[in-house]
Scaffold this motif. Structure first.
Motif, short mmCIF file in Angstrom:
data_model
loop_
_atom_site.label_atom_id
_atom_site.label_comp_id
_atom_site.label_asym_id
_atom_site.label_seq_id
_atom_site.Cartn_x
_atom_site.Cartn_y
_atom_site.Cartn_z
N LEU A 124 0.82 -1.21 0.00
CA LEU A 124 0.00 0.00 0.00
C LEU A 124 0.86 1.26 0.00
N LEU A 125 1.90 1.26 0.81
CA LEU A 125 2.82 2.40 0.83
C LEU A 125 3.54 2.55 -0.50
N SER A 126 3.93 1.43 -1.08
CA SER A 126 4.62 1.45 -2.36
C SER A 126 3.71 2.01 -3.46
N ALA A 127 2.45 1.59 -3.44
CA ALA A 127 1.50 2.10 -4.44
C ALA A 127 1.26 3.59 -4.25
N ALA A 128 1.13 4.03 -3.01
CA ALA A 128 0.96 5.45 -2.73
C ALA A 128 2.24 6.22 -3.08
N ILE A 159 0.38 -14.27 -1.83
CA ILE A 159 -0.55 -13.44 -1.08
C ILE A 159 -1.52 -12.81 -2.08
N ALA A 160 -2.78 -13.09 -1.90
CA ALA A 160 -3.80 -12.60 -2.84
C ALA A 160 -4.18 -11.15 -2.55
N HIS A 161 -4.73 -10.51 -3.52
CA HIS A 161 -5.34 -9.18 -3.43
C HIS A 161 -4.35 -8.03 -3.21
N LEU A 162 -3.08 -8.25 -3.52
CA LEU A 162 -2.12 -7.15 -3.37
C LEU A 162 -1.73 -6.56 -4.71
N ASP A 163 -2.42 -6.97 -5.76
CA ASP A 163 -2.09 -6.47 -7.09
C ASP A 163 -3.23 -5.63 -7.65
N GLY A 164 -3.84 -4.83 -6.79
CA GLY A 164 -4.96 -4.00 -7.21
C GLY A 164 -4.56 -2.97 -8.25
N LYS A 165 -5.54 -2.48 -8.93
CA LYS A 165 -5.30 -1.49 -10.00
C LYS A 165 -5.20 -0.07 -9.46
#
Length: 136
Positions: A23-27, A62-68
């Motif tokens: 999440l931090l990486s995406a932000a 780990i699922a669900h960590l590749d969100g758009k």
């Protein structure tokens, strides 16, 4: 005290911890270097001890960590943080404290800039992660 964690519990812990870094990486993709953020946060998680350390060291998808989007990732990660704290607190409050401090050290390592202060975007994401940890 050894605690009993199901495979689902372990997945929740991994989703929460590695998800916080993701999440931090995406932000951070908006504000800086997402690769540096991911690397520093993951290295910090790999130094975890106790049963939390053993769970985080397991090599599994780990699922669900590749969100758009950041919002899509947050929809999975923030509730996982709260769930992880709840399930650990019920079984072993000391291990819950260990998990919380492990995640916060990873978050701190991830957002630490080379110079200056973390950006407002990163500071707000840290606030949301900490609130999710404390909501349990």
């Amino acid at each position: 005290m050894a605690i009993t964690l199901t495979d689902q519990d372990k997945n929740t812990l991994r989703t929460a911890a590695y998800g916080a870094v993701t999440l931090l990486s995406a932000a951070g993709a908006v504000a800086g270097s997402p690769h540096r953020i991911a690397t520093q946060g993951s290295l910090a998680l790999s130094s975890a001890t106790g049963q939390v350390g053993h769970v985080l060291a397991e090599n599994s998808k780990i699922a669900h960590l590749d969100g758009k989007s950041v919002a899509e990732i947050a929809d999975h990660v923030l509730p996982a943080l709260t769930s992880a704290m709840s399930l650990l607190t019920k079984q072993d409050p000391a291990e819950a404290d260990n998990f919380r401090s492990t995640v916060l050290v990873a978050v701190e390592a991830a957002v630490r800039p080379k110079k200056g202060e973390p950006s407002p975007v990163m500071a707000e994401m840290v606030r949301k992660i900490t609130a999710a940890l404390d909501a349990a």
